[in-house]
Design an enzyme around this catalytic site. Structure first.
Site, PDB file in Angstrom:
ATOM      1  N   TYR A  55       0.812  -1.212   0.000  1.00 30.42           N
ATOM      2  CA  TYR A  55       0.000   0.000   0.000  1.00 30.42           C
ATOM      3  C   TYR A  55       0.845   1.262   0.000  1.00 30.42           C
ATOM      4  O   TYR A  55       0.340   2.348  -0.307  1.00 30.42           O
ATOM      5  CB  TYR A  55      -0.926   0.040   1.219  1.00 30.42           C
ATOM      6  CG  TYR A  55      -1.897  -1.105   1.355  1.00 30.42           C
ATOM      7  CD1 TYR A  55      -2.087  -2.032   0.323  1.00 30.42           C
ATOM      8  CD2 TYR A  55      -2.630  -1.273   2.524  1.00 30.42           C
ATOM      9  CE1 TYR A  55      -2.966  -3.083   0.465  1.00 30.42           C
ATOM     10  CE2 TYR A  55      -3.520  -2.323   2.671  1.00 30.42           C
ATOM     11  CZ  TYR A  55      -3.679  -3.233   1.641  1.00 30.42           C
ATOM     12  OH  TYR A  55      -4.556  -4.272   1.792  1.00 30.42           O
ATOM     13  N   LEU A 194     -17.527  -4.338   1.359  1.00 30.04           N
ATOM     14  CA  LEU A 194     -18.657  -3.667   0.717  1.00 30.04           C
ATOM     15  C   LEU A 194     -18.647  -3.897  -0.795  1.00 30.04           C
ATOM     16  O   LEU A 194     -19.319  -3.192  -1.545  1.00 30.04           O
ATOM     17  CB  LEU A 194     -18.629  -2.168   1.032  1.00 30.04           C
ATOM     18  CG  LEU A 194     -18.512  -1.811   2.522  1.00 30.04           C
ATOM     19  CD1 LEU A 194     -18.510  -0.310   2.720  1.00 30.04           C
ATOM     20  CD2 LEU A 194     -19.618  -2.466   3.329  1.00 30.04           C
ATOM     21  N   ILE A 232     -12.705  -5.148   7.534  1.00 30.86           N
ATOM     22  CA  ILE A 232     -11.790  -3.992   7.534  1.00 30.86           C
ATOM     23  C   ILE A 232     -12.124  -3.085   6.345  1.00 30.86           C
ATOM     24  O   ILE A 232     -11.327  -2.948   5.413  1.00 30.86           O
ATOM     25  CB  ILE A 232     -10.316  -4.431   7.505  1.00 30.86           C
ATOM     26  CG1 ILE A 232     -10.066  -5.470   6.390  1.00 30.86           C
ATOM     27  CG2 ILE A 232      -9.895  -5.004   8.856  1.00 30.86           C
ATOM     28  CD1 ILE A 232      -8.595  -5.678   6.087  1.00 30.86           C
ATOM     29  N   LYS A 234     -12.333  -0.168   3.821  1.00 27.85           N
ATOM     30  CA  LYS A 234     -11.522   1.006   3.527  1.00 27.85           C
ATOM     31  C   LYS A 234     -12.402   2.250   3.623  1.00 27.85           C
ATOM     32  O   LYS A 234     -13.533   2.267   3.114  1.00 27.85           O
ATOM     33  CB  LYS A 234     -10.943   0.903   2.122  1.00 27.85           C
ATOM     34  CG  LYS A 234     -10.249   2.166   1.646  1.00 27.85           C
ATOM     35  CD  LYS A 234     -10.240   2.253   0.132  1.00 27.85           C
ATOM     36  CE  LYS A 234      -9.830   3.637  -0.319  1.00 27.85           C
ATOM     37  NZ  LYS A 234      -9.985   3.809  -1.772  1.00 27.85           N
ATOM     38  N   ASN A 244     -19.420   3.498   8.973  1.00 30.79           N
ATOM     39  CA  ASN A 244     -19.055   2.090   9.125  1.00 30.79           C
ATOM     40  C   ASN A 244     -19.038   1.685  10.601  1.00 30.79           C
ATOM     41  O   ASN A 244     -19.492   0.603  10.965  1.00 30.79           O
ATOM     42  CB  ASN A 244     -17.690   1.819   8.486  1.00 30.79           C
ATOM     43  CG  ASN A 244     -17.716   1.923   6.973  1.00 30.79           C
ATOM     44  OD1 ASN A 244     -18.767   1.827   6.345  1.00 30.79           O
ATOM     45  ND2 ASN A 244     -16.549   2.127   6.382  1.00 30.79           N
TER      46      ASN A 244
END
Length: 279
Positions: A55, A194, A232, A234, A244
């Site tokens: 990342y 999601l 988890i 983002k 969230n």
């Protein structure tokens, strides 16, 4: 609880000490924005932060943790070794570099990012076990492992395989993998929970969200939590981070769970050529 009343961090369920809702940081590569989102998440109540060498934001994640008024020992921190760095010596060297960038002495969970390229189960896991024995990682994880790779890792690792991080959401429910992980007491961690935003267009999810007066994201996260899966998602902006987090206040009925379980559409959003399901 009203949707604008956020639960405190103690209300987040845990899976063997791992908070079951965390902040994903994929593509959060702007250093200032990434640090701000991590700090915002921690101040909202999150205690699980997920990053990876690939990342390019480990230093920013570390800065965000430092900026937040939360003790380091209260944060469950996870990162991943990229597929170019999975040879024995490279694991040891690049894990040290990740710790330096994060500004920590150890991480709570270190993953093999993918079983690909330089991954050799015996050598790679031997290096992970070395880091575990040195106290530089508290738990060994794998990511994107199918049942075959998972069985091999379980056999070769002296330390337990704690978690398998894979894509899971209502459009990719991973029933077989869920059963295998349950049989071996391995936690499942859902990335892209999601479906990269696709859950907002699933009629069943939209209808349940309308009934609860919450977002489709919250319904999807509540569905994962019902099945014992850590998520988890983002998020970069404060609104999404807090939305969230508010999913912790959502409880789904058995009928609503059955409705989501019955979704037949399958849509894998992360599908590189080197994914083990493509080999």
């Amino acid at each position: 609880m009203a949707t604008n009343e956020l639960p405190v961090s103690d209300d987040c369920p845990t899976a063997d000490e791992m908070p079951m809702l965390g902040l994903g940081t994929w593509k959060n590569s702007d250093p200032e924005a990434c640090a701000e989102s991590v700090a915002t998440a921690l101040e909202t109540g999150y205690r699980h932060i997920d990053t990876a060498q690939a990342y390019g934001n480990e230093a920013a994640v570390g800065n965000g943790i430092e900026q937040a008024a939360v003790d380091r020992e209260d944060v469950f921190l996870a990162t991943k070794i990229w597929i170019d760095n999975l040879a024995y010596d490279d694991v040891l060297e690049t894990a040290e570099a990740s710790l330096d960038r994060l500004g920590v002495d150890s991480v709570d969970l270190l993953y093999v990012h993918w079983p690909s390229r330089t991954y050799d189960a015996e050598d790679t896991l031997a290096a992970f076990n070395e880091l575990y024995d040195q106290g530089k990682i508290d738990r060994i994880g794998v990511s994107n492992f199918e049942p075959e790779q998972l069985a091999e890792a379980i056999e070769l690792s002296d330390a337990p395989i704690f978690a398998n991080q894979v894509e899971i959401h209502p459009l990719l429910q991973q029933e077989e993998l869920r059963e295998v992980c349950a049989d071996h007491d391995i936690e499942l961690v859902a990335y892209s929970p999601l479906a990269r935003g696709e859950v907002f267009d699933i009629p069943e999810i939209e209808s349940i969200a309308d009934d609860h007066g919450v977002s489709p994201a919250q319904i999807s996260l509540a569905w994962l939590r019902h099945h014992g899966i850590t998520a988890i998602p983002k998020a970069t902006g404060g609104d999404h981070i807090r939305d969230n987090w508010a999913s912790l206040s959502v409880s789904l009925s058995d009928a609503e769970i059955d409705t989501i379980d019955s979704i037949e559409t399958t849509d894998r959003r992360v599908d590189p050529d080197f994914g083990p399901w493509n080999n």
